[in-house]
Design a protein around this motif. Sequence first.
Motif, PDB file in Angstrom:
ATOM      1  N   LEU A  82     -57.971 -13.836 -27.632  1.00 51.58           N
ATOM      2  CA  LEU A  82     -57.670 -13.795 -29.250  1.00 51.58           C
ATOM      3  C   LEU A  82     -56.173 -13.261 -29.598  1.00 51.58           C
ATOM      4  CD1 LEU A  82     -59.211 -13.814 -32.010  1.00 51.58           C
ATOM      5  CD2 LEU A  82     -59.641 -11.494 -31.683  1.00 51.58           C
ATOM      6  N   SER A  83     -55.551 -12.486 -28.663  1.00 47.51           N
ATOM      7  CA  SER A  83     -54.332 -11.881 -29.259  1.00 47.51           C
ATOM      8  C   SER A  83     -53.287 -13.117 -29.109  1.00 47.51           C
ATOM      9  CB  SER A  83     -54.119 -10.649 -28.372  1.00 47.51           C
ATOM     10  OG  SER A  83     -53.641 -11.349 -26.875  1.00 47.51           O
ATOM     11  N   MET A  84     -53.253 -13.738 -27.936  1.00 47.61           N
ATOM     12  CA  MET A  84     -52.516 -15.078 -27.738  1.00 47.61           C
ATOM     13  C   MET A  84     -52.563 -16.021 -29.032  1.00 47.61           C
ATOM     14  SD  MET A  84     -50.809 -14.174 -25.004  1.00 47.61           S
ATOM     15  CE  MET A  84     -49.941 -15.464 -24.917  1.00 47.61           C
ATOM     16  N   LEU A  85     -54.063 -16.223 -29.219  1.00 44.53           N
ATOM     17  CA  LEU A  85     -54.402 -17.353 -30.643  1.00 44.53           C
ATOM     18  C   LEU A  85     -53.758 -16.722 -31.688  1.00 44.53           C
ATOM     19  CD1 LEU A  85     -57.488 -19.507 -31.142  1.00 44.53           C
ATOM     20  CD2 LEU A  85     -56.205 -17.921 -32.794  1.00 44.53           C
ATOM     21  N   PHE A  86     -53.774 -15.425 -31.895  1.00 46.69           N
ATOM     22  CA  PHE A  86     -53.673 -14.719 -33.256  1.00 46.69           C
ATOM     23  C   PHE A  86     -52.057 -14.855 -33.317  1.00 46.69           C
ATOM     24  CE2 PHE A  86     -52.453 -10.966 -35.838  1.00 46.69           C
ATOM     25  CZ  PHE A  86     -53.006 -11.244 -37.025  1.00 46.69           C
ATOM     26  N   SER A  87     -51.375 -14.461 -32.206  1.00 46.83           N
ATOM     27  CA  SER A  87     -49.912 -14.363 -32.357  1.00 46.83           C
ATOM     28  C   SER A  87     -49.202 -15.884 -32.560  1.00 46.83           C
ATOM     29  CB  SER A  87     -49.301 -13.936 -31.041  1.00 46.83           C
ATOM     30  OG  SER A  87     -49.793 -12.737 -30.615  1.00 46.83           O
ATOM     31  N   GLU A  88     -49.855 -16.846 -32.057  1.00 47.59           N
ATOM     32  CA  GLU A  88     -49.376 -18.115 -32.509  1.00 47.59           C
ATOM     33  C   GLU A  88     -49.603 -18.379 -34.084  1.00 47.59           C
ATOM     34  OE1 GLU A  88     -47.690 -20.016 -30.531  1.00 47.59           O
ATOM     35  OE2 GLU A  88     -47.726 -18.928 -28.773  1.00 47.59           O
ATOM     36  N   LEU A  95     -51.617 -24.666 -27.347  1.00 49.15           N
ATOM     37  CA  LEU A  95     -52.026 -23.233 -26.853  1.00 49.15           C
ATOM     38  C   LEU A  95     -53.163 -22.837 -27.735  1.00 49.15           C
ATOM     39  CD1 LEU A  95     -48.906 -21.358 -25.949  1.00 49.15           C
ATOM     40  CD2 LEU A  95     -50.693 -22.046 -24.269  1.00 49.15           C
ATOM     41  N   MET A  96     -52.973 -23.067 -29.205  1.00 46.24           N
ATOM     42  CA  MET A  96     -54.169 -22.651 -29.958  1.00 46.24           C
ATOM     43  C   MET A  96     -55.369 -23.285 -29.593  1.00 46.24           C
ATOM     44  SD  MET A  96     -51.991 -22.290 -33.614  1.00 46.24           S
ATOM     45  CE  MET A  96     -53.512 -21.778 -34.490  1.00 46.24           C
ATOM     46  N   LYS A  97     -55.324 -24.612 -29.267  1.00 50.17           N
ATOM     47  CA  LYS A  97     -56.361 -25.436 -29.114  1.00 50.17           C
ATOM     48  C   LYS A  97     -57.121 -24.962 -27.734  1.00 50.17           C
ATOM     49  CE  LYS A  97     -55.109 -29.734 -31.365  1.00 50.17           C
ATOM     50  NZ  LYS A  97     -54.777 -31.107 -31.272  1.00 50.17           N
TER      51      LYS A  97
END
Length: 571
Positions: free
Chosen positions: A453-459, A518-520
């Motif tokens: 979730l942190s990686m997706l939120f950052s993007e 990355l988000m996908k």
Amino acid sequence: MTLALLPLGLIALYQTNAVVAEASRLSHASLLDRTQRAAARERELLHRAGGVTEGLAALILPFTGDQGACSEFLQAFTQKENPFTFAAFIGPDGQMNCTSNGVKGDVSQEWSFLKAQTVNGPSFAVDANISGSPTPQLLATSPVRQSGTIAGYVSIAVPHRMASAPGQPGVVSGIQFSTVDSQGDILFSSLPAEDASLTLPSTVPRRELLQRTGETFYGDSHSGNPRFFAVSAIIPGQVAVIGSWPMEKAMSMTGNPASLMTTAFPVLMWLAGITVAVFGLQRLVVRHLSALRTAMRRYALGERADARLELSHPPREFEEAQQSFNRMVTILSEAERRREQDLVEKTVLLREVHHRVKNNLQMIASIMNMQSRSAHSMEARNMLAQLQRRVRGLATIHRSLNTNPDITTVDSRELINGLVDEIGSINPSHGPGVEIGRDVIEAPLSQDQAVTLSMLFSEAMTNAVKYAGKPDEGPARITVSLHLADADTLELEICNTKGERVFETVDEDMGSGVGTRLMKAFTTQLDGEASILDTEDCYCYRLRFPAPPGTGASITALRPRQGDHASEPAA
């Protein structure tokens, strides 16, 4: 001992009950006998009257053709030494033309004649109309048969007063009785005629009294008083005498205190055995079991202070159980102490690991920052900035794990607020023109969910900052929201306003598409579903993904803390 005494007590009860039942039967038989003796004169008179009418019925048939001879025959019968004062021959049509006193007439509607027609044998009635007597007469009537058919009836009368008193003075005292036939008529009574029905039970119809011949029972009389009744047959199926006793007198004659005491003695002995057994069981077993159970329950509930068990004068078996329990408490307490110590050491080590990983990631991010400053091309600086942002996002996860009391989960509010601060800190060109609003609940995320979730939120957040625009009215604004869509689903929403770009340095052609891919990928790892809402005023990215089990029950505050809704300018 109680179990051993139980069969003996049951045998004693059975034998005693049998003796009491036999004594009760004899007492009731005695009451029936007393009732019969009280009505001895009535019984003798009824039997005699019935026998006489049957004898006259057998002798009068030759005289029925001659009224004069018939009357002389009956007159001669009444003049003999007997209590009968009247005799008559009545034809089958109810015409009385042959009598001992010359009285003639039609008696077809008289009750005594109507009753005689319904009874196959001698019948009895109290009537004075047929004989012409001024006082009540007892009429006994028997059918006269000729060749199997009824040729008429013979009736004789006896003064009713001859049987109005008890048979043998002194034999019975306190008894009241009445003589009742199968039709429910009272023939004789120890009370005056107008009060005769008061001696009968109000709970049993008169016509049914003969069905209870040989029985004794308690009930209310027509006078409203409870009495004891005994029904005895005088002429089986035709006449019975009903004795009525006062309740206290009947109880004194049927009750037997000695028999009741005999019945109660084995019961009292068995109860005494149970009392001794219960006392011994309580003293030797139950109290020690209760103390052991209490100690075990207290220890199971976590009460470790004074957990040892101390029994007062226990038997050998319970003393051994006490020693075993105390040894178990000692062993378990030591094991718990070691486990707690191991848990503390493991927690310290895990926190140290997360702390070191966070420091290493921050060091890497700093190196990337230094490297980006020395890069000559914008493409290289943007690529290093993106890598730096992702590394610092991972560092935020380990920082949360290091500061969270529960090192196995990550607080969603703390994580997202930290990421918002990190993204602002690594975008120095963002100026104060963008306001960021936050509406984030506290949800315990697993480590895998938190990293993804942190990686997706950052993007997503980086894209929102890049493309935030200032609308016609008000400043550029980004809103971040995380809430429960339902009991099992979390929804993340990131929206930015559209308009004049706040950050003019954004180059549309410099995007490599890595962030979108990355988000996908992160959406797939979260088992989520992403959607986009693009309008003229705003651009919203929404992600719905499964909440960790028990999230709905573990969230302590669905409303954000004070200040979470407040907008703040990006760094």
